[in-house]
Design a protein around this motif. Structure first.
Motif, short mmCIF file in Angstrom:
data_model
loop_
_atom_site.label_atom_id
_atom_site.label_comp_id
_atom_site.label_asym_id
_atom_site.label_seq_id
_atom_site.Cartn_x
_atom_site.Cartn_y
_atom_site.Cartn_z
N GLU A 49 28.18 28.79 37.72
CA GLU A 49 26.96 28.07 37.35
C GLU A 49 27.11 26.56 37.52
O GLU A 49 26.10 25.84 37.51
CB GLU A 49 26.58 28.36 35.91
CG GLU A 49 26.18 29.79 35.67
CD GLU A 49 25.95 30.12 34.21
OE1 GLU A 49 25.22 31.11 33.95
OE2 GLU A 49 26.48 29.42 33.33
N SER A 92 25.00 25.11 40.24
CA SER A 92 23.55 25.28 40.13
C SER A 92 22.84 23.93 40.00
O SER A 92 23.26 23.07 39.21
CB SER A 92 23.24 26.14 38.91
OG SER A 92 21.86 26.18 38.69
N PRO A 93 21.76 23.73 40.74
CA PRO A 93 21.03 22.46 40.66
C PRO A 93 20.31 22.26 39.33
O PRO A 93 19.99 21.14 38.96
CB PRO A 93 20.03 22.54 41.82
CG PRO A 93 19.91 23.97 42.15
CD PRO A 93 21.19 24.63 41.75
N ASP A 94 20.08 23.33 38.56
CA ASP A 94 19.37 23.18 37.29
C ASP A 94 20.31 23.06 36.09
O ASP A 94 19.88 23.10 34.94
CB ASP A 94 18.38 24.33 37.08
CG ASP A 94 19.07 25.66 36.82
OD1 ASP A 94 20.22 25.83 37.27
OD2 ASP A 94 18.45 26.52 36.18
N ASP A 118 19.38 20.25 33.63
CA ASP A 118 18.23 20.59 32.79
C ASP A 118 18.64 21.52 31.66
O ASP A 118 18.19 21.37 30.52
CB ASP A 118 17.12 21.23 33.63
CG ASP A 118 16.50 20.25 34.61
OD1 ASP A 118 16.54 19.03 34.34
OD2 ASP A 118 15.99 20.72 35.66
N ARG A 119 19.49 22.49 31.97
CA ARG A 119 19.97 23.43 30.94
C ARG A 119 20.76 22.69 29.87
O ARG A 119 20.60 22.95 28.68
CB ARG A 119 20.83 24.53 31.57
CG ARG A 119 20.02 25.55 32.35
CD ARG A 119 20.87 26.69 32.88
NE ARG A 119 21.69 27.29 31.83
CZ ARG A 119 22.97 27.64 32.00
NH1 ARG A 119 23.57 27.47 33.15
NH2 ARG A 119 23.64 28.18 31.02
N SER A 154 18.36 20.53 27.71
CA SER A 154 17.57 21.31 26.76
C SER A 154 18.45 21.86 25.63
O SER A 154 18.01 21.95 24.49
CB SER A 154 16.82 22.44 27.46
OG SER A 154 17.71 23.39 27.99
#
Length: 134
Positions: free
Chosen positions: A118, A121-123, A126-127, A130
Motif C-alpha cells: 500500500e 498507492s497514490p491515495d 489521503d488515508r 483522514s
C-alpha cells in the motif's frame, strides 16, 4: 529445497531489519512532509507501533506483506521450501499483531495498519490524513 547453505541463509536472514524498513521510511517521509510530528517504536505500548501520535492516541503499524501474512497479496507468497515452518511462523506473527492491536484498542487507542504494497498507492496521503484528523 533451499538453494543456499545454512551459513548463507543465516547471513541473508540477519540482514532483514525490524526498524527503518523501506515501507516504514516511505510513510514517515510522507507524514513529515504533511507537517505531522510523531514518535517511533514506543516500547511502552503493546506491539511497539512503528509510528505513534501520543496526544491523538493513534498508532500506525507498517507491515511487510510477507512477514505479516497480507492475504491476497503477491508479495506474501509462501516459500516452496519448509512450507510448514513458514505457515506457522507467519501465522504466529499475524496472531501477535492482532493481540497488539486489541490491547491498544482496549486502552482507547486508534490503530491503522499500512501494508508494504500500500505504500505505493497514490491515495496513501489521503488515508493517513483522514485517520489522523478524525
Amino acid at each position: 529445497m533451499d538453494t543456499l547453505t545454512s551459513d548463507q541463509r543465516s547471513k541473508l536472514m540477519s540482514r532483514i531489519r525490524g526498524k527503518d524498513t523501506k515501507p516504514e521510511m516511505v510513510v514517515r517521509r510522507l507524514l513529515h512532509g504533511m507537517g505531522y510530528r510523531y514518535r517511533l517504536h514506543a516500547k511502552e505500548l503493546p506491539g511497539k507501533p512503528d509510528i505513534v501520535f501520543r496526544r491523538r492516541r493513534k498508532a500506525i503499524f507498517v507491515h511487510g506483506c510477507f512477514w505479516h501474512g497480507h492475504e491476497g497479496c503477491k508479495l506474501a507468497r509462501i516459500p516452496k521450501s519448509r512450507v510448514d515452518f513458514w505457515i506457522e511462523k507467519i501465522g504466529r506473527n499475524a496472531e501477535r499483531d492482532a493481540r497488539a492491536i486489541k490491547a491498544l484498542e482496549d486502552r482507547d487507542w486508534k490503530t491503522m495498519t499500512i501494508w508494504e504494497c500500500e505504500t505505493k498507492s497514490p491515495d496513501l496521503a489521503d488515508r493517513l490524513r483522514s485517520f489522523l484528523e478524525v
